[in-house]
Design an enzyme around this catalytic site. Structure first.
Site, mmCIF file in Angstrom:
data_model
loop_
_atom_site.group_PDB
_atom_site.id
_atom_site.type_symbol
_atom_site.label_atom_id
_atom_site.label_comp_id
_atom_site.label_asym_id
_atom_site.label_seq_id
_atom_site.Cartn_x
_atom_site.Cartn_y
_atom_site.Cartn_z
ATOM 1 N N SER A 143 12.136 -0.768 12.917
ATOM 2 C CA SER A 143 12.314 0.748 12.637
ATOM 3 C C SER A 143 13.560 1.363 13.512
ATOM 4 O O SER A 143 13.826 0.677 14.755
ATOM 5 C CB SER A 143 11.277 1.525 13.053
ATOM 6 O OG SER A 143 10.996 2.395 12.604
ATOM 7 N N TYR A 157 3.020 2.231 17.569
ATOM 8 C CA TYR A 157 4.217 1.455 16.851
ATOM 9 C C TYR A 157 5.818 1.049 17.194
ATOM 10 O O TYR A 157 6.244 0.529 16.590
ATOM 11 C CB TYR A 157 3.635 2.500 16.188
ATOM 12 C CG TYR A 157 4.862 2.604 14.807
ATOM 13 C CD1 TYR A 157 4.752 1.251 13.462
ATOM 14 C CD2 TYR A 157 6.278 2.782 14.584
ATOM 15 C CE1 TYR A 157 5.186 1.051 12.597
ATOM 16 C CE2 TYR A 157 7.123 2.762 13.874
ATOM 17 C CZ TYR A 157 6.778 1.939 12.380
ATOM 18 O OH TYR A 157 7.683 1.860 11.973
HETATM 19 P P1 NAP Z 1 3.600 0.520 3.501
HETATM 20 O O1 NAP Z 1 3.930 1.523 2.072
HETATM 21 O O2 NAP Z 1 2.207 1.220 3.948
HETATM 22 O O3 NAP Z 1 3.070 -1.155 2.884
HETATM 23 C C1 NAP Z 1 2.857 -1.597 3.887
HETATM 24 C C2 NAP Z 1 3.068 -3.367 3.526
HETATM 25 O O4 NAP Z 1 2.765 -4.183 4.031
HETATM 26 C C3 NAP Z 1 1.780 -3.834 2.159
HETATM 27 O O5 NAP Z 1 2.178 -4.740 1.366
HETATM 28 C C4 NAP Z 1 0.468 -3.742 2.600
HETATM 29 O O6 NAP Z 1 -0.278 -4.620 1.666
HETATM 30 C C5 NAP Z 1 0.895 -5.129 3.434
HETATM 31 N N1 NAP Z 1 0.328 -5.166 5.002
HETATM 32 C C6 NAP Z 1 -0.467 -4.030 5.899
HETATM 33 N N2 NAP Z 1 -0.505 -5.576 6.841
HETATM 34 C C7 NAP Z 1 -0.964 -5.922 6.058
HETATM 35 C C8 NAP Z 1 -1.344 -7.462 7.090
HETATM 36 N N3 NAP Z 1 -1.900 -7.694 8.131
HETATM 37 N N4 NAP Z 1 -1.049 -8.486 6.669
HETATM 38 C C9 NAP Z 1 -0.448 -8.855 5.381
HETATM 39 N N5 NAP Z 1 0.783 -7.625 4.608
HETATM 40 C C10 NAP Z 1 0.349 -6.742 5.425
HETATM 41 O O7 NAP Z 1 5.076 0.842 4.637
HETATM 42 P P2 NAP Z 1 6.070 0.793 4.401
HETATM 43 O O8 NAP Z 1 6.441 2.122 4.824
HETATM 44 O O9 NAP Z 1 7.156 0.180 3.660
HETATM 45 O O10 NAP Z 1 6.959 -0.453 5.679
HETATM 46 C C11 NAP Z 1 7.433 -1.278 5.840
HETATM 47 C C12 NAP Z 1 7.696 -1.687 6.977
HETATM 48 O O11 NAP Z 1 8.816 -0.982 7.096
HETATM 49 C C13 NAP Z 1 7.017 -1.842 8.097
HETATM 50 O O12 NAP Z 1 7.248 -2.534 9.016
HETATM 51 C C14 NAP Z 1 7.601 -0.174 9.121
HETATM 52 O O13 NAP Z 1 7.203 -0.188 9.896
HETATM 53 C C15 NAP Z 1 8.429 -0.568 8.785
HETATM 54 N N6 NAP Z 1 9.401 0.649 8.689
HETATM 55 C C16 NAP Z 1 9.035 1.814 7.637
HETATM 56 C C17 NAP Z 1 10.033 3.168 7.671
HETATM 57 C C18 NAP Z 1 9.761 4.216 6.650
HETATM 58 O O14 NAP Z 1 9.646 5.316 6.624
HETATM 59 N N7 NAP Z 1 8.944 3.732 5.349
HETATM 60 C C19 NAP Z 1 10.591 3.207 8.283
HETATM 61 C C20 NAP Z 1 11.222 2.430 8.716
HETATM 62 C C21 NAP Z 1 10.320 0.817 9.572
HETATM 63 P P3 NAP Z 1 -1.876 -4.427 1.964
HETATM 64 O O15 NAP Z 1 -2.152 -3.411 2.725
HETATM 65 O O16 NAP Z 1 -2.671 -4.992 0.840
HETATM 66 O O17 NAP Z 1 -2.094 -6.403 2.863
#
Ligand code: NAP
Length: 258
Positions: A143, A157
């Site tokens: 991130s 985080y």
């Molecule tokens: P999200 O929509 O909340 O999706 C998270 C995914 O991770 C879901 O598929 C969830 O499925 C899975 N997950 C969570 N805990 C888990 C575990 N212990 N084991 C296996 N799967 C797990 O999140 P997102 O926003 O797409 O973020 C994805 C990645 O991008 C993360 O690493 C986040 O830090 C990074 N990121 C996001 C943003 C943003 O703006 N969205 C910005 C920078 C970085 P289950 O709950 O079913 O396991």
């Protein structure tokens, strides 16, 4: 034109929603065989069905990145289904908010356990298959928060996301002579299902802080993942790519004035 990735075996953790789902869809669209990993199996199945409906090939695995036995079973599932592992997108992550003073030891352990240890466990489980082929692409979702910026409520985080890069640099050196690259995506503010819950006001405030005046899409991040996975990116390792519409560039609010 890049060399086709058709038929490559790809694991995407956290692929049931958000960025991971976008990455899985992108690899599916270019003919890769994708293992969609999340804890919630019905949600993972919905993501896999979406890929198959586009004419792609996908399987699912219900597993928790904080459990090494789950990660070993995940790797074995990809090997059994697709004959190996070419690409690992270690993307699963959580971002609960808690300011210092409210943040508990449990909160801290949960975020570091999922985002950092989860990355280590997924990579470790996939390494034997990549080493056997002397080829692999490991792509971490970090991130901008942590490696470059800070945001109240996300000390744990940010620490986890910066630590992923420390892990990446040494892993890249250790794996370089085995034909395995390790790189990281640093997304800015990306539109996902979760962002809808943050509300319009948060969305508008974040949009105003981005020089391109739009939030990122999961496709923006997925395209960067696809690039790191190509044959042509084979000499790039231990690097991070910011995908944020210029969000980290302004040195003051004045730089964003029209
Ligand atoms: P999200 O929509 O909340 O999706 C998270 C995914 O991770 C879901 O598929 C969830 O499925 C899975 N997950 C969570 N805990 C888990 C575990 N212990 N084991 C296996 N799967 C797990 O999140 P997102 O926003 O797409 O973020 C994805 C990645 O991008 C993360 O690493 C986040 O830090 C990074 N990121 C996001 C943003 C943003 O703006 N969205 C910005 C920078 C970085 P289950 O709950 O079913 O396991």
């Amino acid at each position: 034109m890049f060399t086709s990735l058709k038929g490559r075996s790809v694991i995407v953790t956290g692929a049931s929603k958000g960025i991971g789902r976008g990455i899985a869809r992108r690899f599916g669209a270019v003919g890769c065989r994708v293992l969609v990993v999340a804890r919630d199996l019905p949600a993972a199945k919905a993501a896999a069905n979406e890929i198959e409906a586009m004419g792609g090939s996908a399987r699912t695995f219900a597993g928790d990145v904080t459990r090494f036995d789950d990660m070993e079973a995940m790797a074995q599932t990809a090997i059994d289904a697709f004959g190996g592992i070419d690409i690992l997108c270690a993307n699963a992550g959580i971002f609960p908010s808690a300011k210092l003073g409210e943040m508990t030891e449990r909160d801290f352990d949960m975020v570091l356990g999922t985002n950092l240890k989860g990355t280590f466990l997924a990579v470790t489980a996939c390494l034997p298959a990549m080493r056997a082929k002397r080829h692999g692409r490991i792509i971490l979702t970090s991130s901008i928060t942590g490696p470059v910026t800070g945001y109240p409520g996300w000390a744990h985080y940010g620490a986890s996301k910066a630590a992923q890069l420390g892990f990446m640099r040494t892993a890249a050196i250790e794996l370089a002579r085995q034909g395995i690259t390790v790189n990281a995506l640093l997304p800015g503010n990306i539109v996902t299902e979760g962002l809808a819950e943050a509300g319009e006001e948060y969305k508008n405030r974040m949009t105003a802080s981005i020089p391109m005046r739009r939030l990122g899409s999961v496709e923006d991040v997925a395209n960067a993942a696809l690039f790191f996975a190509t044959e042509e990116a084979g000499y790039i390792t231990g690097q991070s790519l910011v995908i944020d519409g210029g969000q980290i560039l302004p040195e003051s609010l004045a730089a964003l004035a029209d």
